[in-house]
Write an enzyme that holds these catalytic residues in place. Structure first.
Site, mmCIF file in Angstrom:
data_model
loop_
_atom_site.group_PDB
_atom_site.id
_atom_site.type_symbol
_atom_site.label_atom_id
_atom_site.label_comp_id
_atom_site.label_asym_id
_atom_site.label_seq_id
_atom_site.Cartn_x
_atom_site.Cartn_y
_atom_site.Cartn_z
ATOM 1 C CB CYS A 184 -0.919 42.330 -14.722
ATOM 2 S SG CYS A 184 0.382 41.955 -13.550
ATOM 3 C CG ASN A 185 -1.265 36.037 -15.637
ATOM 4 O OD1 ASN A 185 -1.978 35.072 -15.793
ATOM 5 N ND2 ASN A 185 -0.837 36.754 -16.670
ATOM 6 C CB THR A 186 1.772 39.602 -10.788
ATOM 7 O OG1 THR A 186 2.562 38.886 -11.734
ATOM 8 C CG2 THR A 186 2.428 39.564 -9.435
ATOM 9 C CE1 TYR A 235 2.981 46.831 -10.672
ATOM 10 C CE2 TYR A 235 1.137 45.468 -11.375
ATOM 11 C CZ TYR A 235 1.687 46.718 -11.155
ATOM 12 O OH TYR A 235 0.931 47.824 -11.412
ATOM 13 C CG ASP A 262 1.299 44.443 -17.471
ATOM 14 O OD1 ASP A 262 1.271 43.674 -16.494
ATOM 15 O OD2 ASP A 262 2.219 44.407 -18.313
ATOM 16 C CB SER A 263 4.081 45.619 -13.991
ATOM 17 O OG SER A 263 4.490 44.642 -14.931
ATOM 18 C CB CYS A 268 3.886 36.360 -16.769
ATOM 19 S SG CYS A 268 4.662 37.996 -16.863
ATOM 20 C CB THR A 269 0.441 39.903 -19.902
ATOM 21 O OG1 THR A 269 0.884 40.797 -18.866
ATOM 22 C CG2 THR A 269 -0.954 39.423 -19.581
ATOM 23 C CG HIS A 270 5.995 41.600 -19.021
ATOM 24 N ND1 HIS A 270 5.005 42.049 -18.190
ATOM 25 C CD2 HIS A 270 6.764 42.681 -19.300
ATOM 26 C CE1 HIS A 270 5.175 43.338 -17.958
ATOM 27 N NE2 HIS A 270 6.236 43.745 -18.627
HETATM 28 N N1 DGL Z 1 2.825 41.162 -16.782
HETATM 29 C C1 DGL Z 1 2.632 40.790 -15.442
HETATM 30 C C2 DGL Z 1 1.970 39.442 -15.245
HETATM 31 O O1 DGL Z 1 1.177 39.055 -16.083
HETATM 32 C C3 DGL Z 1 3.648 41.195 -14.412
HETATM 33 C C4 DGL Z 1 5.088 40.991 -14.653
HETATM 34 C C5 DGL Z 1 5.886 41.676 -13.566
HETATM 35 O O2 DGL Z 1 5.823 42.904 -13.506
HETATM 36 O O3 DGL Z 1 6.531 40.961 -12.783
HETATM 37 O O4 DGL Z 1 2.164 38.770 -14.262
#
Ligand code: DGL
Length: 282
Positions: free
Chosen positions: A105-107, A74, A42-43, A210-212
């Site tokens: 990470c979805n991105t 990301y 992940d980021s 987004c996992t965050h």
């Molecule tokens: N956690 C990530 C996601 O699921 C990326 C968030 C990011 O770095 O912008 O998209």
């Protein structure tokens, strides 16, 4: 060549299996079930919520978690940049011994998973995507929260399938969570602002893309008062299919592209110990 009197025979009378071949198969299966090292990328700290659920569902297993904090967020970069950045991260995980890689990470999934699957055929890649289809079970009126880059990707358009969802601009939210954690008051304020235009809306469900955002899931629920869904449990179940359940305690090795490991370690201790108690090796 006959090695074992109990061997099974094909129609021709030739042996179909023997003790050495059985043992070989047993060891391969045993290796896959118990020793397959899974890389998780992940980021930053968002993917720890995915790993935490994988550990809860699978029971254990061996993992290398790569937080690409040097490139976080990301979501404000281009698809080509993220494809290259994620490829480098995946190569690093493969060099460290990962045989299966979860893009937590979805991105990263939206921008890079197709390219990775085409280029590295021997490695299994598991992605995370907004579970819009599942959410439709709850009703038609959906709110989807994701990074600006995710929502611009063709994969996202395919998931949406023409559905009219409320998709607010969440641009700085992932970075706020990453840098504020474990103090999330800034993220809560930001979220309230993001959701202000739909204060009086009644959604059937909200999808976290987004996992965050999983780190502020309770708060999303509090503000929207509807079921809030993420895909982490599905990823855990997918890993069981690929690698089986794991009876051990779980072992997680942390790596990061940031200059120090301490922030990641502190977050991992907090997030991963919620459901499981893996040993964490920085
Ligand atoms: N956690 C990530 C996601 O699921 C990326 C968030 C990011 O770095 O912008 O998209």
């Amino acid at each position: 060549q006959r090695v074992f009197s109990g061997e099974a025979h094909g129609a021709s009378g030739s042996p179909r299996w023997s003790v050495p071949r059985c043992l070989e198969k047993f060891f391969i299966l045993h290796h896959i079930l118990y020793y397959m090292v899974t890389g998780v990328l992940d980021s930053g700290i968002g993917g720890l919520t995915t790993l935490s659920e994988i550990l809860r569902v699978r029971g254990g297993g061996e993992y290398i978690y790569f937080a690409d904090a040097a490139h976080c967020p990301y979501g404000d970069k281009s698809a080509a940049q993220i494809a290259a950045i994620v490829r480098a991260g995946a190569v690093r995980l493969m060099d460290e011994g990962a045989e299966c890689i979860v893009l937590a990470c979805n991105t990263a999934t939206a921008c890079a998973i197709d390219g990775l699957r085409a280029e590295f055929e021997k490695t299994t890649f598991v992605g995370t995507e907004p579970c819009i289809k599942t959410a439709k079970i709850y009703g038609k009126r959906l709110c989807v929260l994701a990074t600006p880059l995710t929502i611009r990707q063709p994969r996202f358009a395919r998931l949406l399938n023409g559905e009219d969802c409320f998709i607010p601009d969440c641009a700085p939210l992932a970075a706020e969570i990453e840098h504020g954690y474990p103090h999330l008051t800034g993220a809560y304020k930001m979220l309230a602002k993001i959701l202000a235009p739909c204060r009086n809306e009644k959604f059937d469900a909200c999808v976290l893309g987004c996992t965050h955002y999983c780190l502020i899931k309770d708060h999303v629920q509090k503000l929207l008062r509807c079921p809030v869904l993420d895909v982490n449990n599905g990823v855990g179940r997918q890993l069981i299919k690929l690698a089986g359940a794991s009876p051990d305690r779980g072992k997680v090795r942390l790596i990061t592209s940031a200059p120090d490991i301490y922030t990641l370690r502190a977050a991992a201790e907090k997030i991963l110990q919620r459901f499981a108690a893996p040993s964490i090796i920085p």
